[in-house]
Design an enzyme around this catalytic site. Structure first.
Site, PDB file in Angstrom:
ATOM      1  N   PRO A 193    -100.438  22.996  74.149  1.00 37.44           N
ATOM      2  CA  PRO A 193     -99.234  22.786  73.350  1.00 37.44           C
ATOM      3  C   PRO A 193     -97.932  22.995  74.121  1.00 37.44           C
ATOM      4  O   PRO A 193     -97.837  23.870  74.981  1.00 37.44           O
ATOM      5  CB  PRO A 193     -99.362  23.828  72.227  1.00 37.44           C
ATOM      6  CG  PRO A 193    -100.320  24.837  72.741  1.00 37.44           C
ATOM      7  CD  PRO A 193    -101.267  24.108  73.645  1.00 37.44           C
ATOM      8  N   ASN A 194     -96.968  22.146  73.776  1.00 40.96           N
ATOM      9  CA  ASN A 194     -95.608  22.212  74.341  1.00 40.96           C
ATOM     10  C   ASN A 194     -95.553  21.878  75.829  1.00 40.96           C
ATOM     11  O   ASN A 194     -94.581  22.190  76.507  1.00 40.96           O
ATOM     12  CB  ASN A 194     -94.973  23.595  74.090  1.00 40.96           C
ATOM     13  CG  ASN A 194     -94.908  23.912  72.617  1.00 40.96           C
ATOM     14  OD1 ASN A 194     -94.352  23.135  71.842  1.00 40.96           O
ATOM     15  ND2 ASN A 194     -95.517  25.012  72.203  1.00 40.96           N
ATOM     16  N   ARG A 222     -88.668  20.526  79.226  1.00 39.15           N
ATOM     17  CA  ARG A 222     -88.800  21.800  78.523  1.00 39.15           C
ATOM     18  C   ARG A 222     -88.386  22.954  79.445  1.00 39.15           C
ATOM     19  O   ARG A 222     -89.035  23.222  80.459  1.00 39.15           O
ATOM     20  CB  ARG A 222     -90.257  22.002  78.087  1.00 39.15           C
ATOM     21  CG  ARG A 222     -90.505  23.359  77.466  1.00 39.15           C
ATOM     22  CD  ARG A 222     -91.999  23.629  77.298  1.00 39.15           C
ATOM     23  NE  ARG A 222     -92.227  24.973  76.792  1.00 39.15           N
ATOM     24  CZ  ARG A 222     -93.394  25.590  76.820  1.00 39.15           C
ATOM     25  NH1 ARG A 222     -94.464  24.982  77.305  1.00 39.15           N
ATOM     26  NH2 ARG A 222     -93.521  26.814  76.360  1.00 39.15           N
ATOM     27  N   TYR A 233     -90.011  26.238  83.675  1.00 38.45           N
ATOM     28  CA  TYR A 233     -91.185  25.400  83.931  1.00 38.45           C
ATOM     29  C   TYR A 233     -90.954  24.306  84.972  1.00 38.45           C
ATOM     30  O   TYR A 233     -91.874  23.548  85.279  1.00 38.45           O
ATOM     31  CB  TYR A 233     -91.686  24.816  82.601  1.00 38.45           C
ATOM     32  CG  TYR A 233     -92.109  25.910  81.632  1.00 38.45           C
ATOM     33  CD1 TYR A 233     -93.161  26.762  81.953  1.00 38.45           C
ATOM     34  CD2 TYR A 233     -91.442  26.114  80.430  1.00 38.45           C
ATOM     35  CE1 TYR A 233     -93.548  27.791  81.098  1.00 38.45           C
ATOM     36  CE2 TYR A 233     -91.823  27.135  79.557  1.00 38.45           C
ATOM     37  CZ  TYR A 233     -92.878  27.966  79.907  1.00 38.45           C
ATOM     38  OH  TYR A 233     -93.261  28.984  79.068  1.00 38.45           O
ATOM     39  N   ASN A 243    -104.123  24.067  81.787  1.00 42.49           N
ATOM     40  CA  ASN A 243    -103.014  24.891  81.337  1.00 42.49           C
ATOM     41  C   ASN A 243    -103.027  24.843  79.809  1.00 42.49           C
ATOM     42  O   ASN A 243    -102.581  23.858  79.204  1.00 42.49           O
ATOM     43  CB  ASN A 243    -101.681  24.364  81.877  1.00 42.49           C
ATOM     44  CG  ASN A 243    -100.523  25.271  81.516  1.00 42.49           C
ATOM     45  OD1 ASN A 243    -100.654  26.186  80.705  1.00 42.49           O
ATOM     46  ND2 ASN A 243     -99.370  25.021  82.108  1.00 42.49           N
ATOM     47  N   ALA A 245     -99.646  28.429  75.334  1.00 49.68           N
ATOM     48  CA  ALA A 245     -99.743  29.662  74.550  1.00 49.68           C
ATOM     49  C   ALA A 245    -101.162  29.945  74.068  1.00 49.68           C
ATOM     50  O   ALA A 245    -101.520  31.103  73.813  1.00 49.68           O
ATOM     51  CB  ALA A 245     -98.776  29.596  73.371  1.00 49.68           C
ATOM     52  N   GLU A 268    -107.807  28.232  85.353  1.00 53.33           N
ATOM     53  CA  GLU A 268    -106.659  28.471  84.465  1.00 53.33           C
ATOM     54  C   GLU A 268    -105.375  28.219  85.251  1.00 53.33           C
ATOM     55  O   GLU A 268    -105.219  28.733  86.361  1.00 53.33           O
ATOM     56  CB  GLU A 268    -106.709  29.915  83.958  1.00 53.33           C
ATOM     57  CG  GLU A 268    -105.533  30.276  83.065  1.00 53.33           C
ATOM     58  CD  GLU A 268    -105.594  31.723  82.574  1.00 53.33           C
ATOM     59  OE1 GLU A 268    -106.701  32.262  82.346  1.00 53.33           O
ATOM     60  OE2 GLU A 268    -104.509  32.318  82.435  1.00 53.33           O
ATOM     61  N   HIS A 294    -101.018  27.929  85.275  1.00 58.91           N
ATOM     62  CA  HIS A 294     -99.704  28.140  84.661  1.00 58.91           C
ATOM     63  C   HIS A 294     -98.618  27.679  85.616  1.00 58.91           C
ATOM     64  O   HIS A 294     -98.709  27.905  86.833  1.00 58.91           O
ATOM     65  CB  HIS A 294     -99.470  29.617  84.327  1.00 58.91           C
ATOM     66  CG  HIS A 294    -100.466  30.142  83.357  1.00 58.91           C
ATOM     67  ND1 HIS A 294    -100.455  29.790  82.025  1.00 58.91           N
ATOM     68  CD2 HIS A 294    -101.536  30.954  83.532  1.00 58.91           C
ATOM     69  CE1 HIS A 294    -101.468  30.381  81.419  1.00 58.91           C
ATOM     70  NE2 HIS A 294    -102.147  31.090  82.311  1.00 58.91           N
ATOM     71  N   ARG A 349     -93.150  37.756  83.958  1.00 65.41           N
ATOM     72  CA  ARG A 349     -92.404  37.676  82.703  1.00 65.41           C
ATOM     73  C   ARG A 349     -92.658  38.948  81.890  1.00 65.41           C
ATOM     74  O   ARG A 349     -93.239  38.927  80.816  1.00 65.41           O
ATOM     75  CB  ARG A 349     -92.809  36.395  81.968  1.00 65.41           C
ATOM     76  CG  ARG A 349     -92.495  35.160  82.808  1.00 65.41           C
ATOM     77  CD  ARG A 349     -93.026  33.877  82.225  1.00 65.41           C
ATOM     78  NE  ARG A 349     -92.279  33.458  81.046  1.00 65.41           N
ATOM     79  CZ  ARG A 349     -92.538  32.341  80.363  1.00 65.41           C
ATOM     80  NH1 ARG A 349     -93.519  31.529  80.779  1.00 65.41           N
ATOM     81  NH2 ARG A 349     -91.837  32.027  79.308  1.00 65.41           N
TER      82      ARG A 349
HETATM   83  C1  DQA Z   1     -97.448  28.547  80.451  1.00 64.54           C
HETATM   84  C2  DQA Z   1     -97.193  30.023  80.138  1.00 64.54           C
HETATM   85  C3  DQA Z   1     -97.497  30.315  78.686  1.00 64.54           C
HETATM   86  O1  DQA Z   1     -97.238  31.680  78.412  1.00 64.54           O
HETATM   87  C4  DQA Z   1     -96.622  29.463  77.779  1.00 64.54           C
HETATM   88  O2  DQA Z   1     -96.961  29.680  76.426  1.00 64.54           O
HETATM   89  C5  DQA Z   1     -96.669  28.021  78.126  1.00 64.54           C
HETATM   90  C6  DQA Z   1     -96.678  27.640  79.522  1.00 64.54           C
HETATM   91  C7  DQA Z   1     -97.059  28.182  81.900  1.00 64.54           C
HETATM   92  O3  DQA Z   1     -97.472  27.114  82.337  1.00 64.54           O
HETATM   93  O4  DQA Z   1     -96.330  28.915  82.561  1.00 64.54           O
HETATM   94  O5  DQA Z   1     -96.618  27.155  77.250  1.00 64.54           O
HETATM   95  O6  DQA Z   1     -98.841  28.300  80.314  1.00 64.54           O
END
Ligand code: DQA
Length: 154
Positions: free
Chosen positions: A12-13, A20, A25, A79, A82, A103, A105, A112
């Site tokens: 998501p997102n 974004r 990011y 990725n 959240a 995994e 990111h 963070r």
């Molecule tokens: C993320 C880090 C997550 O905490 C966040 O919710 C994201 C992006 C990253 O790529 O840094 O949506 O996965």
């Protein structure tokens, strides 16, 4: 024909990368991944066929992972956004499908510190490793790691 099929998945997102919160990011979108992979892997990049998938919905991500199993996909760079921190359902799926997963990111989630939930991963235990903090390059590094694992362990 490429030796390995690797699925690059975003949760998501993560469908509007580059737009974004670029200060967190980065300014690049997913279209930069193949070029970065060429830079990182050189000629070996030809051994890898990438497929991309993004969904904002947990169920669709799980459906795509199950489909990847049925299709014989060799590895997943994922990725989960959240959902990384909250989804037992995605972790349960990774536990049985038998596809090595990295995994991924974009941000360095451990840096963070004001948001401690981001340092928690439910899926991490089901992955072969984690790559975080390199922006879009994180995906290319994850694919390279999967490739090297597949080359050594099959
Ligand atoms: C993320 C880090 C997550 O905490 C966040 O919710 C994201 C992006 C990253 O790529 O840094 O949506 O996965």
């Amino acid at each position: 024909m490429a030796k390995y099929r690797i699925l690059v998945m975003n949760g998501p997102n993560l469908g509007h990368l580059g737009k974004r919160q670029p200060e967190i990011y980065g300014a690049q979108g997913m279209e930069a991944v193949p070029g970065l992979l060429d830079q990182v892997m050189g000629r070996d990049a030809g051994d890898v066929e990438l497929e991309f998938f993004q969904s904002n919905s947990e169920g669709s991500l799980i459906d795509r992972l199950e489909q990847a199993r049925a299709e014989g996909v060799h590895g997943v760079a994922f990725n989960a956004g959240a959902y990384t921190h909250t989804s037992l359902a995605i972790a349960d799926c990774l536990a049985w499908i038998g596809i090595p997963c990295v995994e991924v990111h974009l941000s360095n989630v451990w840096a963070r510190k004001s948001q401690p939930l981001r340092q928690q991963s439910l899926m991490g235990e089901r992955c072969i490793g984690v790559i975080a903090g390199f922006g879009i390059l994180s995906y290319a590094l994850a694919v390279q790691a999967l490739y090297m694992r597949l080359e050594t362990e099959g």
